[in-house]
Each structure stands twice: as structure tokens, then as C-alpha cells.
Design an enzyme around this catalytic site. Structure first.
Site, PDB file in Angstrom:
ATOM      1  N   SER A  49       5.486  -4.256  11.837  1.00  0.00           N
ATOM      2  CA  SER A  49       4.151  -4.002  12.352  1.00  0.00           C
ATOM      3  C   SER A  49       3.501  -5.332  12.676  1.00  0.00           C
ATOM      4  O   SER A  49       3.672  -6.312  11.952  1.00  0.00           O
ATOM      5  CB  SER A  49       3.322  -3.272  11.297  1.00  0.00           C
TER       6      SER A  49
ATOM      7  N   LYS B  66       1.010 -14.192  -1.904  1.00  0.00           N
ATOM      8  CA  LYS B  66      -0.230 -14.221  -1.109  1.00  0.00           C
ATOM      9  C   LYS B  66      -0.752 -15.648  -0.976  1.00  0.00           C
ATOM     10  O   LYS B  66      -1.460 -15.977  -0.026  1.00  0.00           O
ATOM     11  CB  LYS B  66      -1.291 -13.313  -1.746  1.00  0.00           C
TER      12      LYS B  66
ATOM     13  N   GLU C 124      -0.649   1.989  15.864  1.00  0.00           N
ATOM     14  CA  GLU C 124       0.513   1.245  16.365  1.00  0.00           C
ATOM     15  C   GLU C 124       1.762   2.136  16.249  1.00  0.00           C
ATOM     16  O   GLU C 124       2.573   2.226  17.178  1.00  0.00           O
ATOM     17  CB  GLU C 124       0.696  -0.033  15.531  1.00  0.00           C
TER      18      GLU C 124
ATOM     19  N   GLU D  34      -2.520   0.226  11.949  1.00  0.00           N
ATOM     20  CA  GLU D  34      -1.064   0.396  11.829  1.00  0.00           C
ATOM     21  C   GLU D  34      -0.631   1.820  12.194  1.00  0.00           C
ATOM     22  O   GLU D  34       0.410   2.024  12.820  1.00  0.00           O
ATOM     23  CB  GLU D  34      -0.604   0.035  10.404  1.00  0.00           C
TER      24      GLU D  34
ATOM     25  N   GLU E  51      -0.476 -19.363  11.287  1.00  0.00           N
ATOM     26  CA  GLU E  51      -1.055 -18.401  12.243  1.00  0.00           C
ATOM     27  C   GLU E  51      -2.359 -17.786  11.754  1.00  0.00           C
ATOM     28  O   GLU E  51      -3.064 -17.160  12.531  1.00  0.00           O
ATOM     29  CB  GLU E  51      -0.035 -17.312  12.610  1.00  0.00           C
TER      30      GLU E  51
ATOM     31  N   CYS F 273       2.666  -5.886   5.325  1.00  0.00           N
ATOM     32  CA  CYS F 273       1.571  -6.414   4.487  1.00  0.00           C
ATOM     33  C   CYS F 273       2.077  -7.159   3.263  1.00  0.00           C
ATOM     34  O   CYS F 273       1.297  -7.797   2.576  1.00  0.00           O
ATOM     35  CB  CYS F 273       0.587  -5.318   4.112  1.00  0.00           C
TER      36      CYS F 273
ATOM     37  N   CYS G 106       2.655  -3.645  -5.578  1.00  0.00           N
ATOM     38  CA  CYS G 106       1.746  -4.711  -6.027  1.00  0.00           C
ATOM     39  C   CYS G 106       1.378  -4.624  -7.503  1.00  0.00           C
ATOM     40  O   CYS G 106       1.103  -5.648  -8.119  1.00  0.00           O
ATOM     41  CB  CYS G 106       0.470  -4.702  -5.200  1.00  0.00           C
TER      42      CYS G 106
ATOM     43  N   GLU H 100       1.182 -16.783   1.918  1.00  0.00           N
ATOM     44  CA  GLU H 100       0.707 -16.121   3.139  1.00  0.00           C
ATOM     45  C   GLU H 100      -0.577 -16.773   3.657  1.00  0.00           C
ATOM     46  O   GLU H 100      -0.739 -17.008   4.855  1.00  0.00           O
ATOM     47  CB  GLU H 100       0.455 -14.632   2.861  1.00  0.00           C
TER      48      GLU H 100
HETATM   49 FE1  HC0 Z   1      -1.237  -5.756  -2.354  1.00  0.00          FE
HETATM   50 FE2  HC0 Z   1      -2.231  -5.500  -0.043  1.00  0.00          FE
HETATM   51  S1  HC0 Z   1      -1.795  -3.811  -1.443  1.00  0.00           S
HETATM   52  S2  HC0 Z   1      -0.194  -6.408  -0.454  1.00  0.00           S
HETATM   53  O1  HC0 Z   1       0.276  -4.921  -2.883  1.00  0.00           O
HETATM   54  O2  HC0 Z   1      -1.049  -4.086   2.118  1.00  0.00           O
HETATM   55  O3  HC0 Z   1      -0.928  -8.497  -3.194  1.00  0.00           O
HETATM   56  O4  HC0 Z   1      -2.958  -5.060  -4.620  1.00  0.00           O
HETATM   57  O5  HC0 Z   1      -3.891  -6.947  -1.663  1.00  0.00           O
HETATM   58  O6  HC0 Z   1      -3.033  -7.820   1.663  1.00  0.00           O
HETATM   59  O7  HC0 Z   1      -4.782  -4.213   0.440  1.00  0.00           O
HETATM   60  C1  HC0 Z   1      -1.004  -7.438  -3.011  1.00  0.00           C
HETATM   61  C2  HC0 Z   1      -2.233  -5.346  -3.857  1.00  0.00           C
HETATM   62  C3  HC0 Z   1      -2.936  -6.381  -1.497  1.00  0.00           C
HETATM   63  C4  HC0 Z   1      -2.768  -6.920   1.078  1.00  0.00           C
HETATM   64  C5  HC0 Z   1      -3.864  -4.741   0.321  1.00  0.00           C
HETATM   65  C6  HC0 Z   1      -1.535  -4.678   1.380  1.00  0.00           C
END
Ligand code: HC0
Ligand code: SF4
Length: 565
Positions: A316, A355, A279, A276, A363, A296, A499, A358
């Protein structure tokens, strides 16, 4: 400010907005089910009533303290009203506590015990309505709903979305997803913040524990786990250890539960930083789309797709660390082990309910199978350890598997608001200035929902912004789009504090808990030997081995994606 008498004790108050806050500071806990210090006050549940001289019984959440006020928080009269309120709530509530997701963390259950409710003087409801299990992230059980409205307010006020709404009035009042849609069909971005504020079991995460056990018990599956940054500072709360780093204990608990390989998502957080940052530098030098928005956080990505398609080119192209790891494991590491992607089952432990969504995006697949097969929230992972009979607090510290063992503090920072930006700054500053050793960044830290700062890196002047909560993100986007603000990069996390405040984190997911977890994240970083993503030697080797280096056409294929309207 002024003086107030609470239960015979004279106290100074300053800027507290209501009697409830003053009383809590004075050491008296006033129960409430609908009050949240970060949301608007509605005074709906009536549990927080207090007796005020010359004013009678009043809701303490919506009464401001005044000089000379004399208040009783737990008088006979007050507690009598409180018990009646509790009994009425309980009569309308599905009281199958033993099988309830919130058992043990439910406020209604706690207060019923605290106020010694032993029988109800009112007839109980018997009607059962179906659950909404349409969402990959959130399950709603209307039978458990007490109409406190916290989900309605958090979604509207903090996320700016407004999925939940009240329908009907009086005894027919319900909470529904807007226009009576199923949650899956609504504008929900899966963040789970409504779960985090729900005082009882009406909202819970869509558990993946059963699928994970099935994979562990399937002899044909090699089960691989990755652990996100944030759960390491929160999972110990589920075992009475507080917000302390339990990374090593989680590794051991996973091995004891039957997982074959255990990796750290921090490894691919470092990978994300490298891809990133390059990028970003590429866009800066070649006149690409700016500002660059991080991608993310899947709640944010879904929000952008739904409400800001014009910004998708700014996102990104990097996959999130979770999905980078999934891709590495299914496309590359499976081959190293001599198995097919289908024979590998990838689990991630995440603080996040989005998540789960996700992982199921089309994809993110390899040869027709998902890169990440199941996502356990922090709470679900603790539950799985309990089901395995693991005595968590006594575990020795395990270490991650090779060859992706090494991690840096920078990757751990991803777990708290500002951490992705700090990682990028460490990488970019290290690279442009040839700086060795530690680079600490100040402006990225702290839990404010919006942080903006100018940064000089050599001759390059950058303006960087960090937001958490989508209502704050929306405000920032408006400023950028109106031309009021010019920025080069924006980190967006949907949850408060990032997070660490995710919708899959343990109950008591409030400001104080988020602060403790965030502090621990920085503490872990400060203790780690490696500090910047470019210092991760295992990562260099993996880039070489799998793609002949970083940031090239092949990493683009496996580690990036493209968002379009
Ligand atoms: Fe997170 Fe991540 S930091 S989003 O907040 O970028 O859920 O803990 O795992 O994928 O590494 C959440 C936390 C993750 C991802 C990472 C990012
Ligand atoms: Fe709103 Fe998030 Fe709950 Fe969805 S998960 S309803 S977006 S608070």
C-alpha cells in the site's frame, strides 16, 4: 501422558514437552535464563536443573516428563548447583545494576535475589567492551550479555532473519551481529524482538527521553504528542495496573509533563483505513497490483525492501498512521497554530522500536524537518512520567485535543494482529453494502501467526490473509509466489500478536501478556460508540478542510509515499 511426582506431589501430565512446564503448572517456578516456550530448546544456562531419581541432576527444559518419574525441583543439591551457576554468570557479568536499563525487570537480578546470592566465590571480570549504539532502535551492551542465545533464536526462528550469531567457543564465546557488522549495517529490521526476549540488560531500546525533555524545556518549541493504539493497553503494567486501558491517564500525564497538545494516533489509523480501503477497492476494480500488502509496520516494510523488492509495488502506498499524523501536524496543523514546522516538535508514543527508524526515513519530512521528531517506546514513556514525578495510578482521565479528537474502535484495533484487516473489512463492507452500525469480523481475531479466510462482500469474493512474525510472512509469501495460494490482501505485522507484542512494550512481553493486551484492545473497541472509520466526523471535517476531501491527488501527496527497490 502419565503420572509424575514433583516434590512429593503426584501430578498428571499430558502434552507438556518438558519437566519445566509440568513443574510450573504444579506451582513450582524453575528458574531459567535461556528457555522460551516459543523457541527451540538449547539447555545452555543450566539454571533449570532438577534432581530426578535414578537420573541425577538434569536440565528440566530439555528433559521430557515420563510416567513414574520422581523429581525434586528445589532440593538442597539442586539449589547448590543453581547458586553456583548464578555465581559464575554473575562473575562474568557487568554488575552495575543501578545504571542498567533492565534494572527492575532483569531476570538475573531477580534470581540472584531469590537465591540469596550475597557474595561471589569467583573472581569478577573487569574488562569493558564498547557498546553498539549504531542502530536507531536497539542498543547492545556486550558487557551485560550472558550468552543465553535467545536473541539469536528469536531473530532466526520468529523473524527468519538471523542478525545475531555466536562467535568463538569456550570462554571466548561472544554474540555478534553476523559478520561482525555494526547493527546498523546488518540486515536488522529494527523490530526489537531481541530486546523483548533478552533476560538482562544486554539489549535495550535506543532511548529518546533526553531529546523529548530538551524539546519540552525549549520555549521556542510547541511540543505535540500522539499515542499509538497498543501502548494504551500496556503502559499501566509499568505502574502495577495490569493490561487495562489507560488512554485517559496517559493524556493527563502528558499534559502534566509539559506537552502542549495531545492527539491520538487512532485518529490517523481511521484516516489510513479510509485511504487504504479506497486504494484496495481501486486496485480491485482497475486491475492494479494484487495482493495488496499493508505498509504500516516499518519492520515489515524494511524486510520487504531488503528481501522482497519484487513485492514493493504490492505494498500500500499509504503512510503508516504515525507518519500520516506527523505529516498532518507539520504540513497543516502547524499553519493553523501560526508556527513553522521547525517550531513544532512531534513526539509519538509507540509500542515499537522500528517506529524510531521509520520516523527518520528521509521521505517523511516537511520543509527539511522530520514529520515525527522523536519516538518514545511504551517503556520510555513510563520512564518519562516517572522522571516527572507523576503518580500515574491516581490520575484523572484526560481527553484529546480538538479538532482531531474523535476516534473509532476500528482504529484502536490496529494495535493487535488482524486489526488493520478488520478495519478495512468494516469500511469496505459498510460502504459496499450500505451497512449501518456495527460490523464485527471473526476470522481476523486470535493470536495465531497466520489466518486466511474467504469473505463475500455483496458480489465480491475476497480472500484475505493476516500474518504476524516475519518467518510466518515469508512462508505465506512463498505460497503466494508459487501460485499455491491466491489472496487479495495481506496484513503483515512483524511482531508476535502485532503491535501489542512490540519490542518497546514492557518486560514480560510473553504470550500471556500479549493475550491480555489484545483482549483489552477488543474490549476498548466494544465499548466505543463509533465503530467504523467512515463514522468519524472529525476525520471527514479534516479531510475537507485540508484537502477538499479524501482519496484525491492532494491526500496522495501528503499521506502516501512510494516504495521502490
Ligand atoms: Fe502500531 Fe500503527 S497500529 S503500527 O502496531 O498501522 O507501533 O500500536 O501506532 O503507525 O495506528 C505500532 C500500534 C501504531 C502506526 C497505528 C499502524
Ligand atoms: Fe533481529 Fe528484530 Fe533484533 Fe533486529 S531488532 S536483531 S531484526 S530481532
Amino acid at each position: 501422558s502419565g503420572k509424575i511426582t514433583i516434590n512429593g506431589q503426584i501430578l498428571e501430565f499430558t502434552d507438556e514437552k518438558n519437566i519445566l512446564e509440568v513443574a510450573r503448572k504444579a506451582g513450582f517456578d524453575i528458574p531459567t535464563l535461556c528457555y522460551h516456550p516459543e523457541l527451540t530448546v538449547v539447555g545452555a544456562c543450566r539454571l533449570c536443573v532438577v534432581e530426578i531419581e535414578r537420573m541425577g541432576i538434569q536440565a528440566s527444559c530439555s528433559t521430557a516428563p515420563a510416567d513414574g518419574m520422581v523429581v525434586f525441583t528445589h532440593s538442597e543439591r539442586v539449589n547448590k548447583v543453581r547458586k553456583m551457576v548464578l555465581e559464575l554468570l554473575l562473575a562474568n557479568h557487568d554488575r552495575e545494576c543501578t545504571t542498567c536499563d533492565a534494572s527492575g525487570s532483569c531476570k538475573l537480578q531477580t534470581y540472584s535475589n531469590d537465591y540469596n546470592i550475597k557474595r561471589l566465590r569467583y573472581p569478577s571480570r573487569t574488562e569493558q567492551v564498547p557498546l553498539d549504539t549504531s542502530s536507531l532502535s536497539v542498543v547492545r551492551d556486550p558487557n551485560k550479555c550472558i550468552l543465553c542465545g535467545l536473541c539469536v533464536r528469536v531473530c532466526k526462528e520468529k523473524q527468519g532473519i538471523g542478525v545475531w550469531d555466536f562467535k568463538n567457543r569456550g570462554s571466548r564465546t561472544q554474540i555478534i551481529a553476523a559478520m561482525d557488522q555494526s547493527l546498523a549495517d546488518s540486515a536488522c529490521i529494527n523490530c526489537g524482538q531481541c530486546i523483548a526476549v533478552c533476560p538482562c540488560g544486554a539489549l535495550s531500546s535506543n532511548s529518546s527521553i533526553a531529546e523529548v525533555w530538551a524539546a519540552i524545556r525549549d520555549p521556542k518549541k510547541t511540543v505535540v504528542c500522539q499515542i499509538a493504539p497498543a501502548p494504551r493497553a500496556a503502559l499501566g503494567e509499568m505502574f502495577g495496573l495490569g493490561s487495562v486501558d489507560v488512554t485517559g491517564k496517559i493524556v493527563t500525564a502528558l499534559r502534566k509533563s509539559g506537552f502542549d497538545k495531545v492527539f491520538d494516533t487512532v485518529f490517523t489509523a481511521d484516516m489510513t483505513t479510509v485511504e487504504e480501503s479506497n486504494e484496495f477497492l481501486g486496485r480491485l476494480t482497475s486491475g492494479g497490483k494484487l495482493p495488496l500488502f499493508t505498509s504500516c509496520c516499518p519492520g515489515w516494510v524494511k524486510y520487504a525492501e531488503e528481501f522482497h523488492p519484487e513485492l514493493l509495488e504490492n505494498l500500500s502506498t499509504c503512510r503508516s498512521p504515525q507518519q500520516m499524523f506527523g505529516s498532518v501536524l507539520k504540513k497543516k496543523y502547524a499553519k493553523d497554530l501560526g508556527i513553522t514546522p521547525e517550531e513544532m516538535f512531534v513526539v509519538s508514543i509507540m509500542p515499537c522500536t522500528a517506529k524510531k527508524y521509520e520516523a527518520k526515513r528521509p521521505e517523511f519530512m516537511t520543509d527539511g524537518v522530520y514529520d515525527v521528531d522523536a519516538v518514545l517506546t511504551t517503556v520510555e514513556a513510563a520512564q518519562l512520567f516517572k522522571e516527572a514525578g507523576i503518580l500515574f495510578d491516581n490520575l484523572e482521565e484526560g481527553i484529546f485535543d480538538q479538532p482531531m479528537e474523535q476516534t473509532t474502535g476500528s482504529g484502536v484495533l490496529f494495535g493487535t494482529t488482524g486489526g488493520v484487516m478488520e478495519s478495512v473489512v468494516r469500511y469496505v463492507a459498510g460502504k459496499l453494502l450500505n451497512a449501518e452500525g456495527r460490523i464485527d469480523v471473526e476470522f481476523t481475531r486470535g493470536l495465531d501467526d497466520t489466518k486466511i479466510a474467504d469473505l463475500n462482500v455483496g458480489d465480491t469474493k475476497l480472500t484475505l490473509a493476516i500474518v504476524n512474525g516475519l518467518a510466518a510472512a515469508e512462508e505465506l509469501i512463498k505460497k503466494i509466489q508459487s501460485g499455491e495460494l491466491e489472496v487479495h490482501a495481506v496484513e503483515v505485522m512483524a511482531c508476535p500478536a502485532g503491535c501489542v507484542g512490540g519490542g518497546g512494550q514492557p518486560a514480560q512481553n510473553d504470550r500471556k501478556a500479549r493475550q491480555c493486551r489484545s483482549d483489552e484492545i477488543y474490549n476498548i473497541d466494544s465499548k466505543m460508540v463509533l465503530h467504523k472509520a467512515q463514522d468519524n466526523e472529525d476525520l471527514d471535517k479534516i479531510f475537507q478542510k485540508y484537502w477538499g476531501g479524501c482519496c484525491n491527488h492532494d491526500t496522495h501527496h501528503d499521506l502516501h509515499t512510494h516504495y521502490h527497490a
